[in-house]
Design a protein around this motif. Structure first.
Motif, PDB file in Angstrom:
ATOM      1  N   UNK A  75       0.815  -1.203   0.000  1.00  0.00           N
ATOM      2  CA  UNK A  75       0.000   0.000   0.000  1.00  0.00           C
ATOM      3  C   UNK A  75       0.857   1.265   0.000  1.00  0.00           C
ATOM      4  N   UNK A  76       1.865   1.325   0.874  1.00  0.00           N
ATOM      5  CA  UNK A  76       2.647   2.556   1.007  1.00  0.00           C
ATOM      6  C   UNK A  76       3.466   2.838  -0.253  1.00  0.00           C
ATOM      7  N   UNK A  77       4.065   1.797  -0.831  1.00  0.00           N
ATOM      8  CA  UNK A  77       4.812   2.007  -2.074  1.00  0.00           C
ATOM      9  C   UNK A  77       3.877   2.436  -3.197  1.00  0.00           C
ATOM     10  N   UNK A  78       2.690   1.864  -3.245  1.00  0.00           N
ATOM     11  CA  UNK A  78       1.737   2.242  -4.283  1.00  0.00           C
ATOM     12  C   UNK A  78       1.220   3.662  -4.076  1.00  0.00           C
ATOM     13  N   UNK A  79       1.131   4.108  -2.830  1.00  0.00           N
ATOM     14  CA  UNK A  79       0.757   5.513  -2.592  1.00  0.00           C
ATOM     15  C   UNK A  79       1.871   6.430  -3.092  1.00  0.00           C
TER      16      UNK A  79
ATOM     17  N   UNK B  92       7.153  13.323   2.105  1.00  0.00           N
ATOM     18  CA  UNK B  92       8.481  13.614   2.643  1.00  0.00           C
ATOM     19  C   UNK B  92       8.457  13.648   4.170  1.00  0.00           C
ATOM     20  N   UNK B  93       7.354  14.088   4.746  1.00  0.00           N
ATOM     21  CA  UNK B  93       7.228  14.147   6.205  1.00  0.00           C
ATOM     22  C   UNK B  93       7.068  12.763   6.825  1.00  0.00           C
ATOM     23  N   UNK B  94       6.287  11.883   6.169  1.00  0.00           N
ATOM     24  CA  UNK B  94       5.888  10.635   6.810  1.00  0.00           C
ATOM     25  C   UNK B  94       6.741   9.430   6.442  1.00  0.00           C
ATOM     26  N   UNK B  95       7.210   9.367   5.198  1.00  0.00           N
ATOM     27  CA  UNK B  95       7.887   8.150   4.744  1.00  0.00           C
ATOM     28  C   UNK B  95       9.092   7.768   5.602  1.00  0.00           C
ATOM     29  N   UNK B  96       9.958   8.710   6.024  1.00  0.00           N
ATOM     30  CA  UNK B  96      11.115   8.302   6.840  1.00  0.00           C
ATOM     31  C   UNK B  96      10.735   7.637   8.156  1.00  0.00           C
ATOM     32  N   UNK B  97       9.520   7.901   8.654  1.00  0.00           N
ATOM     33  CA  UNK B  97       9.123   7.364   9.954  1.00  0.00           C
ATOM     34  C   UNK B  97       7.950   6.400   9.850  1.00  0.00           C
ATOM     35  N   UNK B  98       7.658   5.934   8.643  1.00  0.00           N
ATOM     36  CA  UNK B  98       6.409   5.208   8.445  1.00  0.00           C
ATOM     37  C   UNK B  98       6.427   3.843   9.129  1.00  0.00           C
TER      38      UNK B  98
ATOM     39  N   UNK C  51      -4.777   6.674   3.789  1.00  0.00           N
ATOM     40  CA  UNK C  51      -3.727   7.337   3.007  1.00  0.00           C
ATOM     41  C   UNK C  51      -2.497   6.430   2.988  1.00  0.00           C
ATOM     42  N   UNK C  52      -2.024   6.060   4.190  1.00  0.00           N
ATOM     43  CA  UNK C  52      -0.956   5.073   4.324  1.00  0.00           C
ATOM     44  C   UNK C  52      -1.548   3.734   4.757  1.00  0.00           C
ATOM     45  N   UNK C  53      -0.705   2.700   4.832  1.00  0.00           N
ATOM     46  CA  UNK C  53      -1.176   1.388   5.261  1.00  0.00           C
ATOM     47  C   UNK C  53      -1.759   1.454   6.670  1.00  0.00           C
ATOM     48  N   UNK C  54      -1.126   2.267   7.519  1.00  0.00           N
ATOM     49  CA  UNK C  54      -1.755   2.584   8.813  1.00  0.00           C
ATOM     50  C   UNK C  54      -2.516   3.872   8.589  1.00  0.00           C
ATOM     51  N   UNK C  55      -3.815   3.749   8.316  1.00  0.00           N
ATOM     52  CA  UNK C  55      -4.571   4.909   7.851  1.00  0.00           C
ATOM     53  C   UNK C  55      -5.416   5.598   8.882  1.00  0.00           C
ATOM     54  N   UNK C  56      -5.404   5.116  10.134  1.00  0.00           N
ATOM     55  CA  UNK C  56      -6.211   5.762  11.172  1.00  0.00           C
ATOM     56  C   UNK C  56      -5.538   7.066  11.563  1.00  0.00           C
ATOM     57  N   UNK C  57      -6.247   8.192  11.422  1.00  0.00           N
ATOM     58  CA  UNK C  57      -5.655   9.492  11.770  1.00  0.00           C
ATOM     59  C   UNK C  57      -6.152   9.984  13.118  1.00  0.00           C
ATOM     60  N   UNK C  58      -7.026   9.216  13.779  1.00  0.00           N
ATOM     61  CA  UNK C  58      -7.527   9.604  15.102  1.00  0.00           C
ATOM     62  C   UNK C  58      -6.367   9.585  16.097  1.00  0.00           C
ATOM     63  N   UNK C  59      -6.359  10.555  16.953  1.00  0.00           N
ATOM     64  CA  UNK C  59      -5.311  10.653  17.987  1.00  0.00           C
ATOM     65  C   UNK C  59      -5.960  10.545  19.355  1.00  0.00           C
TER      66      UNK C  59
END
Length: 466
Positions: free
Chosen positions: A31-35, A433-439, A458-466
């Motif tokens: 998923x992440x590479x395809x994004x 650029x912000x997320x990939x180094x720490x994904x 958006x990413x493979x871990x797609x939950x944005x709830x905090x």
């Protein structure tokens, strides 16, 4: 020295094909590479769009006004959302997909019919590579000492077998095109038919019911579109039965002979269960009731954590709950209007056997199948599916026959679209650029505090709830 228009188109096409091959066929893909692949293709599409002037009419005035309304409503919804940046990221994906569709439409307009052959060759190449990967993985199991076979483990390059099924929903209809063209030689048709049978076997073994449903509805629609549609249906039915025969030979006869136990049979998937979709559909419905006009904000289904998914697996519920009911109605109206316009052209040219008309037929089948599958699956969410949806829509735009051709795009409108596209891709590049180094670290942190399951958005871990 500046590149000519044809050279720019060639560079764009080759780049896109390379990205698709890596994103779909690489064993390490997911998923992440395809994004990331989608963002790169979006950037290439914007650069290509900036370098040329549109030829002819792509949209009529009502469609353009509808898109403007959707974008305006989306911006307002994003500004009022709990996490505006993620909401704008979802909007940026929408605009980026529009840029990809426009770029493919312009590419086909500039390149003409040779580009149709190139598209079919790309589809055949991708399906051939994936089929070889599947058969190779199965052969390794049969010749090894293992006595158990899970067909799902033979599917590579996708994070989930349903995402693989979505790719097949787009490519099964297109793979039949060489079988419809009269001038294609019999040996070549035989090879393509064999590939289509294997592709159907993989679709059957994968057990993605959304793919089966989408292909069934597409077959029903094409059955009423004249002789060409019925020939397409005939080839698909023959290939489907060929795929069933291959499935029986491989997973029953050969497996029994070698003493290999096969789990997760395709027949086990012949159920009417919702596979956990009920609760997330209800969540989307409650979101609609609570915020009917502007929704919770694009991507904000993922801002309400649940144990199942970060999207409701239903396109209309997703759009209405996140963007609002008025925006969802506008999207449905535009989709119906565009689909009906293509349907009308297909009926008028039902007796035509030209390559362009036959390709339009196959593209329409792919579009119908994908839209039907989006009613039960995340076609509108997954990056590879979004790219293929943009490709199909863009190619149909280029092939469309206008009854009352209008003037070329207005310079001001085209300039505004270019600015919006650049901003959208710029935001996506910033987020990558912000997320990939720490994904990977973020995924491990999420898995450590939640159930052992990633929920793609958006990413493979797609939950944005905090």
């Amino acid at each position: 020295m500046a590149l000519s228009i044809q050279q720019r188109g060639s560079v764009f096409l080759v780049t896109v094909v390379c990205l698709l091959v890596v994103g779909i066929c690489a064993p390490f893909s997911g998923h992440d590479l395809q994004r990331a692949m989608q963002i790169a293709i979006g950037a290439c599409a914007v650069l290509y769009g900036l370098s040329i002037v549109p030829v002819g009419q792509l949209l009529d005035r009502p469609t353009a006004l509808g898109l403007i309304l959707i974008i305006v409503l989306g911006l307002v919804s994003s500004m009022l959302a709990h996490q505006p940046l993620w909401a704008l990221a979802e909007m940026a994906l929408f605009v980026s997909c529009g840029s990809i569709a426009v770029a493919f439409a312009l590419l086909r307009r500039q390149g003409g019919e040779p580009l149709d052959r190139a598209l079919v060759m790309v589809v055949v190449l991708l399906c051939l590579i994936k089929s070889i990967q599947y058969l190779y993985a199965g052969t390794l199991v049969f010749i090894s000492a293992e006595r158990a076979l899970d067909p799902d483990l033979l599917l590579s390059g996708f994070s989930n077998k349903r995402f693989y099924g979505q790719f097949q929903t787009f490519t099964l209809p297109l793979l039949a095109l060489p079988l419809l063209i009269p001038v294609i030689s019999r040996p070549l048709k035989g090879a393509v038919f064999a590939l289509l049978c294997v592709w159907w076997m993989i679709a059957i073994a994968g057990g993605t019911r959304g793919t089966w449903l989408g292909m069934c509805v597409a077959a029903g629609v094409l059955a009423v579109l004249g002789a060409s549609g019925r020939r397409w249906l005939g080839w698909q039915l023959a290939a489907m039965f060929g795929g069933l025969l291959l499935y029986w030979l491989v997973f029953a006869v050969v497996a029994d002979y070698l003493g290999v136990e096969v789990s997760k049979s395709a027949s086990d998937r012949l159920t009417t269960s919702l596979s956990g979709r009920g609760p997330i559909w209800w969540q989307a419905w409650h979101m609609i009731v609570e915020c009917p006009w502007l929704g919770f904000g694009p991507m904000h289904f993922a801002d309400i954590a649940n144990e199942i998914a970060a999207h409701p697996h239903q396109a209309i519920l997703q759009w209405a709950s996140e963007w609002g009911v008025p925006s969802a109605l506008c999207v449905v109206a535009l989709a119906w209007r565009g689909g009906w316009a293509t349907f009308s052209v297909l009926r008028e040219r039902a007796l035509s056997n030209t390559r362009a008309d036959l390709l339009r037929l196959c593209l329409f089948a792919a579009l119908v199948g994908a839209l039907v599958q989006s009613m039960v699956d995340g076609v509108m969410v997954m990056p590879n599916s979004q790219v293929w949806l943009a490709l199909v829509v863009g190619w149909l735009m280029a092939l469309h026959v206008w009854k009352n051709p209008g003037t070329a795009a207005l310079p001001l409108a085209w300039a505004a679209w270019k600015v919006l596209s650049v901003l959208a891709v710029g935001l996506l590049v910033f987020i990558a650029a912000r997320d990939v180094p720490h994904i990977k670290q973020a995924q491990q942190q999420y898995l450590g505090t939640h159930v052992d399951l990633l929920q793609p958005r958006f990413w493979a871990q797609g939950v944005i709830a905090r």
